[in-house]
Design a protein around this motif. Structure first.
Motif, short mmCIF file in Angstrom:
data_model
loop_
_atom_site.label_atom_id
_atom_site.label_comp_id
_atom_site.label_asym_id
_atom_site.label_seq_id
_atom_site.Cartn_x
_atom_site.Cartn_y
_atom_site.Cartn_z
N ASP A 74 65.03 35.69 67.49
CA ASP A 74 65.97 34.86 66.72
C ASP A 74 66.17 35.37 65.30
O ASP A 74 66.81 34.68 64.48
CB ASP A 74 65.47 33.41 66.66
CG ASP A 74 65.37 32.78 68.04
OD1 ASP A 74 66.15 33.19 68.92
OD2 ASP A 74 64.50 31.90 68.22
N ILE A 75 65.64 36.54 64.97
CA ILE A 75 65.76 37.06 63.59
C ILE A 75 67.23 37.25 63.23
O ILE A 75 68.01 37.77 64.02
CB ILE A 75 65.00 38.39 63.46
CG1 ILE A 75 63.48 38.14 63.53
CG2 ILE A 75 65.34 39.07 62.13
CD1 ILE A 75 62.65 39.40 63.47
N ASN A 76 67.58 36.82 62.01
CA ASN A 76 68.94 36.95 61.51
C ASN A 76 69.03 38.22 60.65
O ASN A 76 68.50 38.25 59.54
CB ASN A 76 69.30 35.71 60.67
CG ASN A 76 70.77 35.71 60.24
OD1 ASN A 76 71.42 36.74 60.19
ND2 ASN A 76 71.27 34.52 59.92
N PRO A 77 69.70 39.27 61.11
CA PRO A 77 69.77 40.53 60.34
C PRO A 77 70.41 40.34 58.97
O PRO A 77 70.02 41.01 58.01
CB PRO A 77 70.62 41.44 61.23
CG PRO A 77 70.49 40.86 62.61
CD PRO A 77 70.37 39.39 62.42
N ALA A 78 71.40 39.44 58.88
CA ALA A 78 72.06 39.21 57.59
C ALA A 78 71.09 38.64 56.56
O ALA A 78 71.06 39.06 55.39
CB ALA A 78 73.25 38.27 57.78
N ALA A 79 70.28 37.68 56.98
CA ALA A 79 69.29 37.09 56.06
C ALA A 79 68.27 38.14 55.64
O ALA A 79 67.90 38.21 54.44
CB ALA A 79 68.60 35.91 56.74
N LEU A 80 67.82 38.94 56.57
CA LEU A 80 66.84 39.98 56.24
C LEU A 80 67.43 40.98 55.26
O LEU A 80 66.76 41.40 54.30
CB LEU A 80 66.41 40.69 57.52
CG LEU A 80 65.41 41.85 57.35
CD1 LEU A 80 64.12 41.36 56.68
CD2 LEU A 80 65.10 42.49 58.70
N THR A 81 68.70 41.34 55.43
CA THR A 81 69.35 42.29 54.52
C THR A 81 69.46 41.71 53.12
O THR A 81 69.19 42.40 52.12
CB THR A 81 70.75 42.64 55.04
OG1 THR A 81 70.63 43.21 56.36
CG2 THR A 81 71.43 43.65 54.13
N LEU A 82 69.84 40.43 53.02
CA LEU A 82 69.97 39.80 51.71
C LEU A 82 68.60 39.71 51.01
O LEU A 82 68.50 39.95 49.80
CB LEU A 82 70.57 38.40 51.85
CG LEU A 82 72.05 38.34 52.25
CD1 LEU A 82 72.49 36.90 52.45
CD2 LEU A 82 72.92 39.00 51.18
N ALA A 83 67.57 39.36 51.77
CA ALA A 83 66.23 39.24 51.17
C ALA A 83 65.74 40.59 50.66
O ALA A 83 65.24 40.69 49.52
CB ALA A 83 65.26 38.66 52.18
N LEU A 84 65.88 41.61 51.48
CA LEU A 84 65.43 42.95 51.08
C LEU A 84 66.27 43.48 49.91
O LEU A 84 65.73 44.11 49.00
CB LEU A 84 65.50 43.90 52.26
CG LEU A 84 64.52 43.62 53.41
CD1 LEU A 84 64.73 44.61 54.55
CD2 LEU A 84 63.08 43.69 52.91
N GLY A 85 67.57 43.23 49.96
CA GLY A 85 68.44 43.69 48.87
C GLY A 85 68.10 43.01 47.55
O GLY A 85 68.05 43.66 46.50
N THR A 86 67.86 41.70 47.59
CA THR A 86 67.50 40.97 46.37
C THR A 86 66.18 41.47 45.81
O THR A 86 66.05 41.73 44.61
CB THR A 86 67.41 39.46 46.66
OG1 THR A 86 68.66 39.00 47.19
CG2 THR A 86 67.08 38.69 45.39
N SER A 87 65.19 41.59 46.68
CA SER A 87 63.88 42.06 46.23
C SER A 87 63.96 43.48 45.69
O SER A 87 63.38 43.79 44.63
CB SER A 87 62.88 41.98 47.39
OG SER A 87 61.60 42.40 46.98
N GLY A 88 64.68 44.35 46.38
CA GLY A 88 64.81 45.73 45.93
C GLY A 88 65.51 45.83 44.59
O GLY A 88 65.09 46.61 43.71
N ALA A 89 66.56 45.02 44.40
CA ALA A 89 67.28 45.04 43.13
C ALA A 89 66.38 44.58 41.99
O ALA A 89 66.41 45.13 40.89
CB ALA A 89 68.52 44.16 43.22
N MET A 90 65.56 43.55 42.24
CA MET A 90 64.66 43.04 41.19
C MET A 90 63.59 44.06 40.82
O MET A 90 63.13 44.10 39.68
CB MET A 90 64.01 41.73 41.65
CG MET A 90 64.96 40.55 41.70
SD MET A 90 64.10 39.01 42.07
CE MET A 90 63.02 38.86 40.64
N LEU A 91 63.21 44.89 41.78
CA LEU A 91 62.20 45.90 41.50
C LEU A 91 62.79 47.13 40.81
O LEU A 91 62.12 47.76 39.98
CB LEU A 91 61.50 46.32 42.80
CG LEU A 91 60.62 45.26 43.48
CD1 LEU A 91 60.14 45.75 44.83
CD2 LEU A 91 59.44 44.90 42.60
N LEU A 92 64.04 47.47 41.13
CA LEU A 92 64.62 48.72 40.64
C LEU A 92 65.38 48.55 39.32
O LEU A 92 65.34 49.43 38.47
CB LEU A 92 65.56 49.31 41.69
CG LEU A 92 64.89 49.78 42.99
CD1 LEU A 92 65.93 50.26 43.99
CD2 LEU A 92 63.88 50.89 42.70
#
Length: 614
Positions: free
Chosen positions: A245-263
């Motif tokens: 049931d994993i939602n790829p869109a949610a996973l992409t947003l979470a990873l993108g937000t976290s990556g942006a905050m780190l970079l």
């Protein structure tokens, strides 16, 4: 060790160590000491009245140019010492820098407050209201000039557990009581009490919270729904059962937000990475029409800032509620004081960091938060350290960031309602990652690597049993480790020595019956030291075992035995007689008190010979 024939010299040395024999001080040295009192330790014998005067003067603390007695209750809430601080806020020399710093910190505070509220299991607006209200109170009354007050990720899971246990309606009461306890602690100058939590336990708590945040946000980052109240292992199990049931869109947003905050901070430290990351994720989700969960409708305008009607809990729930309040009070206070202490070291200000004043400010901030149905708050190191890096000078940035948060609630609630939950999960995941390796741990381990034990005990306990249990386990472990040296020093120690190996004359001793005893040069004997008590059982057993392997009469030097307890004294005598067999046992250098005590412990008709120097 000194030989028995040099007992007088040893006594003088021991007396010198204990302060009974004072060192000679020349008149020039004494004059120099009196001309520079601060160069000598307080209480030294030759400091005279000047040292006493210096000690009395040190009982006053300079706060912002005012002198404040360190005795008695702070009934004025420290306001007189804060007035000069308030006047500085609108200085033309610092106004521009402080306003810019406050706006930048506000850009970070909004998404973090939203994310922490969601992680705490409360409505998103609660985090924003708490940050806006508490930011003013904590900034104006706190004991650290550049500290920023608001919801903290480290406390979010404590709040979540409290809400799950006692309900959302009890949160204002919990926050109010927490603030009241902090206020009373500060007024009564009890800020030092919160320092008794070991740094290794605090590090374990921080790491444990970071890991729990990561695991707790994992389902939301994957777009999954799992039951509440699960521990770390149960969350992984629940996610494993719902992999399809994993939602790829949610996973992409979470990873993108976290990556942006780190970079983004690597490009420029002043970039409001959290605001840009969450704003970009929201814009992408809206523009692409992604099917992800969002915050949802928020109260608009001043509707979010409503005074709460305090709901008193049922009497039967008070015991459990009191333990929750005590835990949140302790951890918010410790988190605050650790953050402010670290902040003061980054850049000291004219107003010296004051733990009692900080607790007064945080107490008022929590009580103000409770008045508007808010959640517990602390001085948060992430926003505060950013304030320092932005070269803030006064308390104005705290007020500006609070105004920015207030404006976001009052005027942009419709936009914030569209923020994806996965983006907030990305913010919290970044916060959790930063908590996995607390800086205090490095310092702890550099001093004593054994601090890893309470650190691991705290973290493991939090992940497997619960937060309160993990903290308790860590404190017990740290306490036990602290007691080990004390217990080691509280038992008897022994070692084999040789009497005067280079001497040419024998030593003459007299036993308690007036009979003479002669000890030849190079005679082996046993020297005991420390207290003789029930903790000495293993040492006595080891001593008896070594005596059995030796030949000749047993001579035990008791000069350095500090005290005797019946259990230890009786065991020593019984084991010495048993180990000696047909040989004689001489206990030499016994003081009158020690001899009298050992006589009471001798249940073998006083067959031991107590000898003293003639």
């Amino acid at each position: 060790m000194p030989a028995l024939s040099r007992r007088a010299t040893t006594t003088v040395r021991l007396a010198a160590r204990s302060g009974l024999v004072k060192q000679a001080v020349t008149q020039p040295a004494l004059s120099r000491a009196r001309s520079s009192v601060s160069a000598r330790p307080p209480g030294s014998a030759d400091s005279g009245k000047q040292v006493m005067w210096s000690t009395a003067a040190s009982q006053e603390v300079d706060l912002g140019g005012s002198r404040k007695s360190s005795r008695g209750l702070i009934m004025d809430l420290g306001i007189p010492s804060l007035v000069p601080e308030w006047r500085k806020m609108f200085s033309s020399e610092t106004l521009v820098l402080d306003v810019a710093a406050g706006l930048t910190v506000g850009c970070i505070a909004v998404p973090l407050s939203l994310a922490i509220a969601v992680a705490s299991g409360v409505p998103a607006e609660v985090g924003l209201v708490s940050a806006a209200v508490a930011g003013v109170a904590g900034g104006m009354l706190g004991g650290t000039t550049l500290a920023i007050t608001g919801p903290a990720a480290a406390i979010s899971l404590l709040v979540c557990e409290a809400v799950q246990t006692h309900g959302l309606s009890a949160l204002p009461f919990i926050t109010l009581c927490c603030g009241a306890l902090q206020l009373l602690t500060g007024i009564s100058r009890g800020g030092v009490v919160t320092k008794f939590v070991p740094a290794s336990v605090i590090s374990g708590f921080t790491t444990g919270i970071g890991m729990m945040i990561l695991t707790g946000q994992l389902p939301k980052a994957l777009g999954l729904t799992v039951p509440g109240g699960l521990n770390t292992l149960e969350i992984f199990q629940a996610v494993g059962e719902r992999v399809s049931d994993i939602n790829p869109a949610a996973l992409t947003l979470a990873l993108g937000t976290s990556g942006a905050m780190l970079l983004l901070p690597k490009l420029h430290p002043k970039i409001p990475s959290a605001l840009l990351a969450v704003g970009g994720a929201t814009a992408a989700a809206t523009a692409l029409g992604l099917n992800v969960a969002k915050i949802g409708a928020l109260p608009s305008g001043m509707a979010a800032f409503q005074l709460s009607a305090l709901v008193l809990p049922p009497i039967e729930s008070l015991p459990a509620l009191c333990s929750t309040i005590a835990l949140i009070y302790a951890m918010t206070s410790v988190e605050t004081l650790l953050s402010c202490s670290a902040l003061d070291k980054m850049r000291p200000t004219v107003y010296k960091y004051n733990a009692d004043q900080e607790l007064i400010g945080q107490g008022v901030a929590n009580m103000a938060s409770a008045a508007f149905m808010g959640m517990p708050v602390t001085a948060v190191i992430a926003r505060s350290s950013l304030n320092v890096k932005l070269k803030a000078n006064t308390r104005l940035p705290s007020l500006v960031q609070a105004g920015f948060v207030f404006s976001s609630v009052a005027f942009f609630s419709d936009y914030m309602a569209t923020v994806p939950m996965a983006a907030l999960s990305g913010v919290l995941i970044t916060s959790g990652i930063s908590m996995l390796n607390p800086p205090e741990l490095k310092h702890c381990l550099s001093v004593d690597r054994r601090d890893m034990l309470p650190y691991l005990a705290t973290t493991a306990g939090m992940l497997t049993v619960g937060m309160a249990e993990g903290i308790g386990l860590g404190c017990v472990t740290a306490g036990a480790m602290a007691l080990v040296p004390l217990l080691s020093a509280a038992r008897m120690r022994f070692r084999p020595v040789v009497f005067a190996p280079d001497a040419t004359e024998r030593l003459h001793l007299t036993d308690k019956h007036g009979q003479q005893l002669q000890i030849e040069p190079a005679t082996p004997l046993w020297q005991l030291a420390g207290p003789l008590n029930f903790l000495s059982m293993l040492s006595i057993d080891e001593l008896a075992g070594q005596i059995e392997k030796r030949e000749g009469d047993v001579i035990v030097d008791m000069q350095h035995v500090e005290s005797v307890e019946f259990t230890g004294g009786e065991e020593l005598i019984n084991r010495l007689i048993e180990a000696a067999g047909d040989r004689k046992v001489h206990l030499v250098n016994c003081s009158e008190q020690l001899e009298a005590a050992l006589n009471e412990c001798d249940l073998h008709n006083k067959t031991i010979i107590y000898a003293t120097l003639k």
